[in-house]
Design an enzyme around this catalytic site. Structure first.
Site, PDB file in Angstrom:
ATOM      1  N   LYS A 143       0.883  -1.283   0.186  1.00  0.00           N
ATOM      2  CA  LYS A 143       0.065  -0.042  -0.123  1.00  0.00           C
ATOM      3  C   LYS A 143       1.039   1.128  -0.032  1.00  0.00           C
ATOM      4  O   LYS A 143       1.596   1.389   1.108  1.00  0.00           O
ATOM      5  CB  LYS A 143      -1.032   0.052   1.293  1.00  0.00           C
ATOM      6  CG  LYS A 143      -1.534   1.275   1.535  1.00  0.00           C
ATOM      7  CD  LYS A 143      -2.828   1.300   0.459  1.00  0.00           C
ATOM      8  CE  LYS A 143      -3.747   2.598   0.648  1.00  0.00           C
ATOM      9  NZ  LYS A 143      -4.877   2.787  -0.344  1.00  0.00           N
ATOM     10  N   ASP A 149       7.717   5.766   0.134  1.00  0.00           N
ATOM     11  CA  ASP A 149       8.727   4.760   0.051  1.00  0.00           C
ATOM     12  C   ASP A 149       8.986   4.248   1.472  1.00  0.00           C
ATOM     13  O   ASP A 149      10.189   3.894   1.793  1.00  0.00           O
ATOM     14  CB  ASP A 149       9.959   5.591  -0.504  1.00  0.00           C
ATOM     15  CG  ASP A 149       9.823   5.934  -2.086  1.00  0.00           C
ATOM     16  OD1 ASP A 149       9.297   5.203  -2.778  1.00  0.00           O
ATOM     17  OD2 ASP A 149      10.045   7.052  -2.196  1.00  0.00           O
ATOM     18  N   ARG A 150       8.102   4.167   2.241  1.00  0.00           N
ATOM     19  CA  ARG A 150       8.336   3.472   3.681  1.00  0.00           C
ATOM     20  C   ARG A 150       8.976   4.696   4.710  1.00  0.00           C
ATOM     21  O   ARG A 150       9.647   3.945   5.608  1.00  0.00           O
ATOM     22  CB  ARG A 150       8.969   2.119   3.661  1.00  0.00           C
ATOM     23  CG  ARG A 150       7.967   0.993   3.177  1.00  0.00           C
ATOM     24  CD  ARG A 150       6.738   1.052   3.726  1.00  0.00           C
ATOM     25  NE  ARG A 150       5.693  -0.151   3.316  1.00  0.00           N
ATOM     26  CZ  ARG A 150       4.638   0.031   2.601  1.00  0.00           C
ATOM     27  NH1 ARG A 150       4.406   1.319   2.116  1.00  0.00           N
ATOM     28  NH2 ARG A 150       3.718  -1.005   2.118  1.00  0.00           N
ATOM     29  N   MET A 151       9.210   5.790   4.119  1.00  0.00           N
ATOM     30  CA  MET A 151       9.847   6.712   5.062  1.00  0.00           C
ATOM     31  C   MET A 151       8.721   7.288   5.986  1.00  0.00           C
ATOM     32  O   MET A 151       8.449   8.556   5.756  1.00  0.00           O
ATOM     33  CB  MET A 151      10.650   7.883   4.251  1.00  0.00           C
ATOM     34  CG  MET A 151      11.668   6.990   3.352  1.00  0.00           C
ATOM     35  SD  MET A 151      13.189   6.550   4.466  1.00  0.00           S
ATOM     36  CE  MET A 151      13.784   8.234   5.205  1.00  0.00           C
TER      37      MET A 151
END
Length: 217
Positions: A11, A194-196
């Site tokens: 997601k 970007d999962r940051m």
């Protein structure tokens, strides 16, 4: 058998990042802002939270409960005091709850200790519940314990339904009431691209104030 591979489920989180400058100085003030936004977003049961406790054996155990109130001191929820979770919390009042608002790319974690609410507050909330929920509290006296079948539960419900007239007030069972969670740590998580992800933790310090720090995603 064909099935969806969980490793392929991804997601993407899009939107503005969470900045320290955008946070309130107090965790319950920030929670109030986010909770209102979760309610306004149309999120299903935004007051649902995953509550974890520690069994006497040392095994952790989690379940979903409904938060039924909050103020500057913390959160309130209600249960059967003889239930498995209540007995665990009485033995070890340390707990952690998580509000999993992933549909709006947010999550809030509270860690701290719980205390039982007083009779006055328990009575006031119980009186505000729908009649069916009040009867359910009486019918589930043996919460968390084995029962023969669904028929037994239905029989108990109907038995208690016949005890009080439709226009009669139903008293609160002595074994039913609430807890207040006093947090010593509150973390606000917001999903990032970007999962940051953005994570900020409020920590209670000795003078009663709160220290805020950013955590790595």
């Amino acid at each position: 058998m064909d099935h969806q591979n969980p490793a392929e489920l991804r997601k993407p989180y899009m939107g503005e990042p969470l900045r320290r400058s955008g946070l309130a100085d107090l965790p319950m003030t920030q929670f109030h802002l986010w909770f209102d936004e979760a309610c306004e977003s149309g999120l299903a049961e935004p007051n649902a939270m995953v509550l974890s406790s520690v069994e006497p054996s040392g095994m952790p155990r989690s379940r979903t409960v409904l938060m039924k109130g909050y103020d500057s001191s913390g959160l309130r929820f209600f249960t059967n005091y003889t239930s498995r979770k209540a007995r665990a919390l009485d033995a070890d009042p340390r707990t952690c709850v998580v509000f999993p608002w992933h549909a709006i790319r947010r999550q809030v974690l509270f860690a701290g200790r719980v205390e039982r609410l007083g009779d006055e507050e328990n009575d006031l909330y119980f009186a505000s519940r729908p009649r069916g929920s009040q009867l359910g509290a009486w019918a589930s006296e043996r919460q968390s314990r084995p029962v023969a079948d669904r028929a037994e539960l239905d029989r108990l419900f109907h038995e208690f339904d016949s005890v009080w007239a439709a226009d009669e007030s139903i008293p609160r069972p002595a074994y039913w009431g609430g807890f207040r969670l006093f947090p010593s740590e509150v973390e606000f998580w917001q999903g990032g691209e970007d999962r940051m992800h953005d994570r900020f933790r409020y920590l209670l310090v000795e003078d009663g104030g709160w220290e805020i720090e950013r955590l790595a995603p």
